[in-house]
Scaffold this motif. Structure first.
Motif, PDB file in Angstrom:
ATOM      1  N   MET A  82       0.824  -1.086  -0.001  1.00 34.23           N
ATOM      2  CA  MET A  82      -0.076  -0.026   0.078  1.00 34.23           C
ATOM      3  C   MET A  82       0.667   1.175   0.111  1.00 34.23           C
ATOM      4  N   ILE A  83       2.003   1.191   0.755  1.00 33.78           N
ATOM      5  CA  ILE A  83       2.901   2.499   0.719  1.00 33.78           C
ATOM      6  C   ILE A  83       3.661   2.607  -0.574  1.00 33.78           C
ATOM      7  N   ASN A  84       4.312   1.352  -0.995  1.00 33.72           N
ATOM      8  CA  ASN A  84       5.149   1.555  -2.213  1.00 33.72           C
ATOM      9  C   ASN A  84       4.506   1.478  -3.602  1.00 33.72           C
ATOM     10  N   ILE A  85       3.085   0.851  -3.706  1.00 38.71           N
ATOM     11  CA  ILE A  85       2.538   0.855  -4.968  1.00 38.71           C
ATOM     12  C   ILE A  85       1.362   2.084  -4.976  1.00 38.71           C
ATOM     13  N   ASP A  86       0.649   1.728  -3.800  1.00 36.96           N
ATOM     14  CA  ASP A  86      -0.616   2.887  -3.954  1.00 36.96           C
ATOM     15  C   ASP A  86      -0.294   4.145  -3.409  1.00 36.96           C
ATOM     16  N   GLY A  87       0.985   4.242  -2.838  1.00 38.04           N
ATOM     17  CA  GLY A  87       1.095   5.855  -2.309  1.00 38.04           C
ATOM     18  C   GLY A  87       0.640   5.946  -1.159  1.00 38.04           C
ATOM     19  N   ALA A  88       0.252   5.181  -0.247  1.00 38.59           N
ATOM     20  CA  ALA A  88      -0.637   5.417   0.908  1.00 38.59           C
ATOM     21  C   ALA A  88       0.233   5.859   1.966  1.00 38.59           C
ATOM     22  N   SER A  89      -0.259   7.169   2.514  1.00 34.33           N
ATOM     23  CA  SER A  89       0.619   7.887   3.591  1.00 34.33           C
ATOM     24  C   SER A  89       0.079   7.607   5.110  1.00 34.33           C
ATOM     25  N   VAL A  90      -1.204   7.187   4.995  1.00 33.57           N
ATOM     26  CA  VAL A  90      -1.772   6.804   6.191  1.00 33.57           C
ATOM     27  C   VAL A  90      -2.548   5.334   6.136  1.00 33.57           C
ATOM     28  N   LEU A  91      -2.153   4.554   7.126  1.00 32.29           N
ATOM     29  CA  LEU A  91      -2.762   3.473   7.101  1.00 32.29           C
ATOM     30  C   LEU A  91      -3.475   2.805   8.419  1.00 32.29           C
ATOM     31  N   PHE A  92      -4.646   2.220   8.345  1.00 29.23           N
ATOM     32  CA  PHE A  92      -5.494   1.910   9.402  1.00 29.23           C
ATOM     33  C   PHE A  92      -5.508   0.032   9.528  1.00 29.23           C
ATOM     34  N   PRO A  93      -4.523  -0.507   9.972  1.00 26.17           N
ATOM     35  CA  PRO A  93      -4.551  -1.672  10.015  1.00 26.17           C
ATOM     36  C   PRO A  93      -5.330  -2.352  11.176  1.00 26.17           C
ATOM     37  N   THR A  94      -6.623  -2.713  10.967  1.00 28.88           N
ATOM     38  CA  THR A  94      -7.603  -2.759  11.971  1.00 28.88           C
ATOM     39  C   THR A  94      -7.848  -3.723  13.037  1.00 28.88           C
ATOM     40  N   SER A  95      -7.200  -5.086  12.592  1.00 29.05           N
ATOM     41  CA  SER A  95      -7.203  -6.165  13.568  1.00 29.05           C
ATOM     42  C   SER A  95      -6.296  -6.071  14.743  1.00 29.05           C
ATOM     43  N   PHE A  96      -6.908  -6.641  15.680  1.00 24.44           N
ATOM     44  CA  PHE A  96      -5.913  -6.566  17.192  1.00 24.44           C
ATOM     45  C   PHE A  96      -4.573  -6.941  16.983  1.00 24.44           C
ATOM     46  N   GLY A  97      -4.469  -8.175  16.543  1.00 26.21           N
ATOM     47  CA  GLY A  97      -3.261  -8.856  16.288  1.00 26.21           C
ATOM     48  C   GLY A  97      -2.068  -8.251  15.472  1.00 26.21           C
ATOM     49  N   TYR A  98      -2.554  -7.109  14.455  1.00 24.45           N
ATOM     50  CA  TYR A  98      -1.585  -6.614  13.716  1.00 24.45           C
ATOM     51  C   TYR A  98      -0.537  -5.720  14.329  1.00 24.45           C
ATOM     52  N   PHE A  99      -0.899  -5.428  15.400  1.00 24.70           N
ATOM     53  CA  PHE A  99      -0.141  -4.231  16.214  1.00 24.70           C
ATOM     54  C   PHE A  99       1.284  -4.790  16.427  1.00 24.70           C
ATOM     55  N   ASP A 100       1.267  -5.763  17.217  1.00 21.94           N
ATOM     56  CA  ASP A 100       2.768  -6.139  17.531  1.00 21.94           C
ATOM     57  C   ASP A 100       2.891  -7.645  17.366  1.00 21.94           C
ATOM     58  N   PRO A 101       3.840  -8.005  16.222  1.00 29.12           N
ATOM     59  CA  PRO A 101       5.153  -7.092  15.832  1.00 29.12           C
ATOM     60  C   PRO A 101       4.820  -6.287  14.625  1.00 29.12           C
TER      61      PRO A 101
END
Length: 370
Positions: A82-101
């Motif tokens: 999303m960052i490199n292809i879509d040019g996203a500058s803000v991401l909302f990874p919504t699931s609890f287990g995405y955070f760490d790590p």
């Protein structure tokens, strides 16, 4: 596969402020949304997807999204794409287990991108400055669910099917029980933990088992309430929804539901970002929380089985939350082992950090966190 919700040219967050004077069509930002399950689950992922669709209508915002991304290294790949292809500058990874790590790792590799996670607790001593956390006090809505459930129950026996005994889940169970016992002080809530966020077979088994025990109103905290809702309807029990409106699945038994209003939340983030604010410059708080009053949550419309008395009590509670005059966890409050958790005259207020470390079940809940 990702679906573009709002087609606009890609810009970086840093470009927003510089381009704002050139006209509204040039002041744009790309926001990426990642969901752990399908977008039509009548639950957690659908609520976030509806929020993504809502913010995608905001002028100057483009939304990219990807669903059914597991809580593994796969989400790191999705974020980087999303960052490199879509040019996203803000991401909302919504699931609890995405955070760490996963978020924490990618955030260090992309310090110019803002990562906003649902439910995580930001620690300025440990976490990158481009990471933030947002969540809602949806236990306020579960308290209202409890009020409506107690009015509808003939047995005084309510059931709660939950994924894991983590603080965000325990808050909801306890609030539901307290709302129910406000109406019926003898009401009980039996809780069953399935062990994970999406366990449809276990959820169905739990729902059937609870109904077999004389429980006549169910609610839940799992990713998709679909199975619980459909099982309750098939068995002739009532059900209170969670995450998103599932009334279509239970036209007879659906009472109301505790819903997220992520479209409102994500639109507020978009506004701050378009004003040049960020996590890195201190313009956006690293921790954002809210309830009814802040527009983070809402209730599903009342179903046909809801009495006028239930509506009156539920509406009064919602009005008190909106006015800031109602706290759910006020003392004296004991856990279900008889230990005093909130002394008489005290309150565990919603802005108290301790509330997000809740590890106990309130009096009236039948079950254990162990």
């Amino acid at each position: 596969m990702r679906r573009l919700l709002h087609l606009l040219p890609i810009r970086t967050a840093a470009a927003i402020t510089l381009l704002a004077t050139a006209g509204p069509s040039l002041a744009e930002t790309v926001m990426g949304f990642i969901y752990v399950g399908p977008k039509d689950d009548y639950g957690y992922n659908q609520a976030h997807a509806e929020g993504g669709a809502g913010v995608g209508k905001v002028p100057g915002v483009k939304v990219v999204e990807e669903a059914s991304v597991p809580e593994t290294n796969a989400v790191q790949e999705t974020m980087l794409n999303m960052i490199n292809i879509d040019g996203a500058s803000v991401l909302f990874p919504t699931s609890f287990g995405y955070f760490d790590p996963h978020i924490l790792k990618v955030a260090k590799e992309a310090p110019e991108v803002q990562f906003l996670h649902c439910g995580g607790l930001y620690d300025e001593k440990k976490h990158p400055k481009n990471v933030g956390s947002y969540f809602g006090w949806i236990y306020e809505a579960q308290y209202v669910n409890g009020i409506v459930a107690a009015h509808a129950s003939k047995s005084g026996k309510l059931g709660f099917i939950a994924a894991k005994p983590i603080p965000q889940v325990l808050m909801n169970i306890n609030a539901f029980a307290l709302g129910a016992r406000k109406v019926n002080p003898k009401a009980t809530v039996k809780v069953v933990f399935t062990g994970d966020w999406a366990m449809p077979v276990k959820e169905a088994d739990a729902a059937n088992s609870l109904i077999d025990q004389g429980i006549d109103v169910l609610t839940c905290h799992v990713d998709s309430p679909k199975v619980v809702t459909q099982t309750a309807e098939r068995r002739g029990a009532h059900v209170c929804g969670y995450h998103a409106n599932a009334a279509a699945l239970a036209p007879k038994g659906y009472l109301t539901g505790a819903e997220w209003d992520w479209s409102s939340v994500y639109s507020k983030y978009a506004k701050m970002i378009q004003e040049g604010k960020s996590l890195m410059n201190g313009g956006i708080p690293h921790l954002i929380r809210g309830g009814f009053k802040e527009g983070f949550i809402k209730m599903s419309p009342y179903g046909p089985a809801v009495s006028e008395a239930a509506k009156t009590d539920a509406d009064a509670a919602k009005a008190a939350f909106m006015a800031g005059t109602l706290e759910v966890f006020t003392g004296e409050l004991k856990d279900n082992e008889g230990n005093v958790k909130v002394p008489a005259g005290g309150a565990l207020k919603r802005d108290d950090p301790a509330i997000e470390s809740m590890s106990w079940l309130v009096e009236g809940v039948l079950g254990s966190t162990k």
